[in-house]
Design a protein around this motif. Structure first.
Motif, PDB file in Angstrom:
ATOM      1  N   ASN A  75       0.856  -1.183   0.000  1.00  0.00           N
ATOM      2  CA  ASN A  75       0.000   0.000   0.000  1.00  0.00           C
ATOM      3  C   ASN A  75       0.896   1.238   0.000  1.00  0.00           C
ATOM      4  N   ARG A  76       0.313   2.368  -0.215  1.00  0.00           N
ATOM      5  CA  ARG A  76       1.066   3.612  -0.414  1.00  0.00           C
ATOM      6  C   ARG A  76       2.023   3.909   0.742  1.00  0.00           C
ATOM      7  N   ASP A  77       1.542   3.846   1.977  1.00  0.00           N
ATOM      8  CA  ASP A  77       2.391   4.192   3.116  1.00  0.00           C
ATOM      9  C   ASP A  77       3.529   3.195   3.309  1.00  0.00           C
ATOM     10  N   ASP A  78       3.252   1.912   3.133  1.00  0.00           N
ATOM     11  CA  ASP A  78       4.311   0.911   3.250  1.00  0.00           C
ATOM     12  C   ASP A  78       5.313   1.032   2.108  1.00  0.00           C
ATOM     13  N   ALA A  79       4.833   1.418   0.935  1.00  0.00           N
ATOM     14  CA  ALA A  79       5.732   1.625  -0.203  1.00  0.00           C
ATOM     15  C   ALA A  79       6.699   2.776   0.088  1.00  0.00           C
ATOM     16  N   VAL A  80       6.223   3.817   0.762  1.00  0.00           N
ATOM     17  CA  VAL A  80       7.097   4.948   1.129  1.00  0.00           C
ATOM     18  C   VAL A  80       8.268   4.440   1.956  1.00  0.00           C
ATOM     19  N   GLU A  81       7.976   3.619   2.933  1.00  0.00           N
ATOM     20  CA  GLU A  81       9.022   3.081   3.804  1.00  0.00           C
ATOM     21  C   GLU A  81      10.031   2.256   2.998  1.00  0.00           C
ATOM     22  N   ALA A  82       9.543   1.416   2.100  1.00  0.00           N
ATOM     23  CA  ALA A  82      10.421   0.570   1.283  1.00  0.00           C
ATOM     24  C   ALA A  82      11.274   1.411   0.336  1.00  0.00           C
ATOM     25  N   VAL A  83      10.663   2.419  -0.284  1.00  0.00           N
ATOM     26  CA  VAL A  83      11.391   3.289  -1.212  1.00  0.00           C
ATOM     27  C   VAL A  83      12.482   4.051  -0.467  1.00  0.00           C
ATOM     28  N   ASN A  84      12.137   4.612   0.678  1.00  0.00           N
ATOM     29  CA  ASN A  84      13.134   5.346   1.467  1.00  0.00           C
ATOM     30  C   ASN A  84      14.290   4.441   1.878  1.00  0.00           C
ATOM     31  N   ARG A  85      13.990   3.204   2.231  1.00  0.00           N
ATOM     32  CA  ARG A  85      15.037   2.256   2.619  1.00  0.00           C
ATOM     33  C   ARG A  85      15.965   1.950   1.432  1.00  0.00           C
ATOM     34  N   MET A  86      15.369   1.742   0.245  1.00  0.00           N
ATOM     35  CA  MET A  86      16.193   1.458  -0.940  1.00  0.00           C
ATOM     36  C   MET A  86      17.137   2.627  -1.234  1.00  0.00           C
ATOM     37  N   LEU A  87      16.629   3.838  -1.124  1.00  0.00           N
ATOM     38  CA  LEU A  87      17.456   5.022  -1.390  1.00  0.00           C
ATOM     39  C   LEU A  87      18.528   5.192  -0.319  1.00  0.00           C
ATOM     40  N   ARG A  88      18.145   4.988   0.940  1.00  0.00           N
ATOM     41  CA  ARG A  88      19.094   5.138   2.052  1.00  0.00           C
ATOM     42  C   ARG A  88      20.216   4.107   1.954  1.00  0.00           C
ATOM     43  N   GLU A  89      19.867   2.853   1.685  1.00  0.00           N
ATOM     44  CA  GLU A  89      20.878   1.791   1.606  1.00  0.00           C
ATOM     45  C   GLU A  89      21.884   2.041   0.488  1.00  0.00           C
ATOM     46  N   ALA A  90      21.449   2.704  -0.564  1.00  0.00           N
ATOM     47  CA  ALA A  90      22.347   2.991  -1.693  1.00  0.00           C
ATOM     48  C   ALA A  90      23.055   4.344  -1.527  1.00  0.00           C
ATOM     49  N   ARG A  91      22.725   5.033  -0.439  1.00  0.00           N
ATOM     50  CA  ARG A  91      23.251   6.395  -0.236  1.00  0.00           C
ATOM     51  C   ARG A  91      23.018   7.239  -1.485  1.00  0.00           C
ATOM     52  N   ALA A  92      21.787   7.177  -1.972  1.00  0.00           N
ATOM     53  CA  ALA A  92      21.414   7.827  -3.228  1.00  0.00           C
ATOM     54  C   ALA A  92      21.517   9.350  -3.113  1.00  0.00           C
ATOM     55  N   LEU A  93      22.097   9.939  -4.134  1.00  0.00           N
ATOM     56  CA  LEU A  93      22.221  11.389  -4.261  1.00  0.00           C
ATOM     57  C   LEU A  93      21.716  11.787  -5.635  1.00  0.00           C
TER      58      LEU A  93
END
Length: 183
Positions: A75-93
């Motif tokens: 769902n939308r809110d859980d997807a936010v958490e997953a997306v943020n984790r993917m970006l954080r783990e990759a140290r995305a800039l």
């Protein structure tokens, strides 16, 4: 048009990647079981940067496939958490770039980053657009009982139900035969 072209491209790749899994593939087998299979998949998409063409890369991309399949159905809110984790783990800039004939678009990893990491981050960037526009309902799983294929419904009215014409035809034929069967 619902999304920016690079978002649609990334979502299209996620669909193609996830639909190589046995329960989603046309053949019913893992269509991403060799390094050559990965090369074939990538040939239809523009992934600039590092591609190792080895077994370790294949396994990492298969892990990304599993993760993205799960994220697709959140769902939308859980997807936010997953997306943020993917970006954080990759140290995305995030940064703007253009290459290979594509106009300005966003990347958030260096071209030297591993392919699976770039796949996850590009998918995350696309999912940001989907979440921000409140269109997560456009990320669908096929309605056919025997298919776990995914798709992005980009139709105007958002009524697409099947991952392919093949699944739609099969379900419609089963329903037709059930209606015509003697009671």
């Amino acid at each position: 048009m619902l999304f920016a072209p690079d978002t649609e491209e990334s979502l299209e790749f996620v669909v193609a990647l996830v639909n190589t899994a046995p329960a989603a593939s046309r053949s019913g087998t893992d269509e991403l079981s060799t390094v050559d299979d990965l090369g074939t998949l990538l040939s239809g998409y523009t992934y600039s940067g590092r591609i190792d063409h080895d077994h370790a890369e294949l396994e990492a991309v298969r892990d990304a496939r599993t993760l993205l399949q799960k994220v697709w159905t959140l769902n939308r809110d859980d997807a936010v958490e997953a997306v943020n984790r993917m970006l954080r783990e990759a140290r995305a800039l995030p940064y703007l770039t253009r290459h290979d004939g594509s106009d300005w678009h966003i990347h958030a990893t260096e071209p030297t980053a591993p392919l699976a990491e770039r796949i996850r981050v590009e998918a995350a960037l696309a999912l940001i657009d989907v979440i921000r526009t409140n269109e997560t309902s456009r990320l669908r799983v096929c309605d056919a009982d025997d298919c776990e294929g995914i798709f992005t419904d980009l139709s105007r009215n958002g009524s697409k139900r099947f991952c392919s014409v093949r699944c739609g035809n099969r379900v419609n034929m089963i329903a037709y035969r059930a209606r015509k069967a003697p009671s």
